[in-house]
Write a protein that holds these residues in place. Structure first.
Motif, PDB file in Angstrom:
ATOM      1  N   VAL A   1       0.895  -1.308   0.072  1.00 42.31           N
ATOM      2  CA  VAL A   1      -0.090  -0.046   0.215  1.00 42.31           C
ATOM      3  C   VAL A   1       0.892   1.288   0.054  1.00 42.31           C
ATOM      4  CG1 VAL A   1      -1.672   1.324   1.293  1.00 42.31           C
ATOM      5  CG2 VAL A   1      -1.982  -1.185   1.036  1.00 42.31           C
TER       6      VAL A   1
ATOM      7  N   ARG B   1       0.543   5.734   2.878  1.00 41.78           N
ATOM      8  CA  ARG B   1       0.299   5.843   4.390  1.00 41.78           C
ATOM      9  C   ARG B   1       0.906   6.915   4.982  1.00 41.78           C
ATOM     10  NH1 ARG B   1      -0.853  -0.767   5.061  1.00 41.78           N
ATOM     11  NH2 ARG B   1      -3.290  -0.515   4.818  1.00 41.78           N
TER      12      ARG B   1
ATOM     13  N   PRO C   1      -4.633   4.476   0.466  1.00 41.55           N
ATOM     14  CA  PRO C   1      -5.704   4.410   1.448  1.00 41.55           C
ATOM     15  C   PRO C   1      -7.272   4.751   0.929  1.00 41.55           C
ATOM     16  CG  PRO C   1      -3.844   4.819   2.383  1.00 41.55           C
ATOM     17  CD  PRO C   1      -3.714   4.784   0.952  1.00 41.55           C
ATOM     18  N   ASP C   2      -8.200   4.587   1.578  1.00 37.14           N
ATOM     19  CA  ASP C   2      -9.617   4.951   1.198  1.00 37.14           C
ATOM     20  C   ASP C   2      -9.842   6.465   1.250  1.00 37.14           C
ATOM     21  OD1 ASP C   2     -12.309   5.347   0.578  1.00 37.14           O
ATOM     22  OD2 ASP C   2     -13.055   4.142   2.450  1.00 37.14           O
TER      23      ASP C   2
ATOM     24  N   SER D   1     -10.876   3.409  -3.374  1.00 32.47           N
ATOM     25  CA  SER D   1     -12.135   3.736  -2.449  1.00 32.47           C
ATOM     26  C   SER D   1     -13.172   3.513  -3.654  1.00 32.47           C
ATOM     27  CB  SER D   1     -11.923   5.214  -2.321  1.00 32.47           C
ATOM     28  OG  SER D   1     -13.142   5.846  -1.711  1.00 32.47           O
TER      29      SER D   1
END
Length: 275
Positions: A158, A161, A189-190, A210
Motif C-alpha cells: 500500500v 500511508r 488508502p480509502d 476507494s
C-alpha cells in the motif's frame, strides 16, 4: 447512465467530462473473445501490461514488451465496438524521456487503433505526459502502487500511508495538471483516494483505492477467477471459472480414458451409397 450508453464509443474527452458523474466501468482484456465479452459493459477496456503475468506466465509486468502490447492490442481491438481502448506503455518504453515515449506511444496507437495510452509515474513523469498530450497522444496516468516500480518500492505494498500521503497527492495533481484525461489510483488508502478524487479535475479510476473514485478497474482474469497465482485484497471474484474449467477438463480426460468420448453422435459414418 454510463458514458457508453449516452455517447456511443467514448473518447478521452468524454471520459474526462465524466468527472463526478456515473462511475466509469473499466476492465482489462488481452484477447479478442474476452474483449467481446467485456465490451458491452465497459466504458474503458485496458490492454494492461499485466498480460505478462496472467497470459504469458512471467513473474511481473516488467517483462512485458512493445511487441506483446501491440499484438494483444490488435487482438482486443477486433473484439470492441463500444468501449474505448487504452494500451499500457510497457516498462522501458517511455522512461528515457518524452521523445522515446512519443515514438512508442505513436506506434501503439498507429498499430492497434488505441484511443490512448497509459503510463505509470507522478511528478517525474509530468513533463512526458504534457509532451505527449501536446502532440496528440491522450494519456491516462497511474499513481500510487506502480507495478513497474515494484523493485524500488520494495514489493506490492500500500502506498500513501502517513507522511507518504503527500507524495501521492503531488503525483496525482502533477499528472492531472500535465493533461492526463484520467488517473488510476492503485492500492492507496480509502481516505486518501477520496481526497485526491475531490481535489483533481479529472476522473480517478480506483484499483484497491476507494468506492468514491470516479471509476473502478480490475484485471479481468482476477475477477473471473482465472488467474489464481495470488489474490490481492482488492480483488472481488465474481466467478470461479478456473475451478469450473478444471472440472470440465477432468471430465473430458476421464471420458477419453474410458473410451466414452467421442460418442456415436461425435463421429462420422460412411458416405451413403449412391443409387
Amino acid at each position: 447512465m454510463s458514458v457508453t450508453a449516452t455517447t456511443g464509443r467514448p473518447t478521452p474527452l468524454d471520459i474526462r467530462g465524466q468527472k463526478g458523474g456515473a462511475p466509469l466501468v473499466c476492465l482489462t482484456a488481452y484477447t479478442t473473445p474476452v474483449a467481446g465479452l467485456v465490451d458491452p459493459h465497459c466504458d474503458i477496456v485496458l490492454v494492461g501490461d499485466s498480460l505478462a503475468m496472467v497470459v504469458h506466465g512471467l513473474p511481473s509486468t516488467l517483462q512485458a514488451t512493445m511487441e506483446m502490447m501491440v499484438l494483444h492490442g490488435q487482438a482486443v481491438a477486433r473484439g470492441l465496438s463500444k468501449a474505448m481502448m487504452v494500451v499500457d506503455l510497457p516498462f522501458g518504453a517511455y522512461e528515457e524521456g518524452p521523445e522515446q515515449a512519443f515514438r512508442n506511444a505513436a506506434r501503439l496507437m498507429r498499430e492497434t487503433g488505441a484511443a490512448a495510452v497509459k503510463l505509470e509515474g507522478g511528478t517525474h513523469m509530468a513533463e512526458t505526459v504534457a509532451f505527449l498530450v501536446a502532440r496528440g497522444v491522450p494519456v491516462m496516468g497511474h499513481v500510487g502502487l506502480t507495478p513497474q516500480a515494484v523493485n524500488t518500492l520494495g514489493g506490492y505494498k500500500v502506498q500513501g500511508r502517513g507522511p507518504d500521503a503527500e507524495r501521492i497527492r503531488e503525483d496525482a495533481a502533477a499528472v492531472a495538471e500535465a493533461g492526463a484525461f484520467a488517473v488510476v489510483l492503485e492500492k492507496v488508502p480509502d481516505a486518501l483516494a477520496r481526497e485526491i478524487t475531490a481535489a483533481i479535475s479529472v476522473p480517478t479510476i480506483g484499483i484497491g483505492a476507494s468506492p468514491d473514485c470516479d471509476g473502478q478497474i480490475l484485471v479481468v482474469d482476477d475477477m473471473l477467477g482465472l488467474f489464481t497465482e495470488f489474490r490481492p485484497k482488492f480483488v472481488k471474484r465474481y466467478a470461479d471459472l478456473g475451478a469450473e474449467a478444471d472440472r470440465a477438463i477432468a471430465a473430458y480426460a476421464a471420458e477419453v480414458r474410458a473410451r466414452t468420448f467421442p460418442a456415436p453422435e461425435h463421429v462420422f459414418g460412411e458416405e451413403p451409397a449412391q443409387s
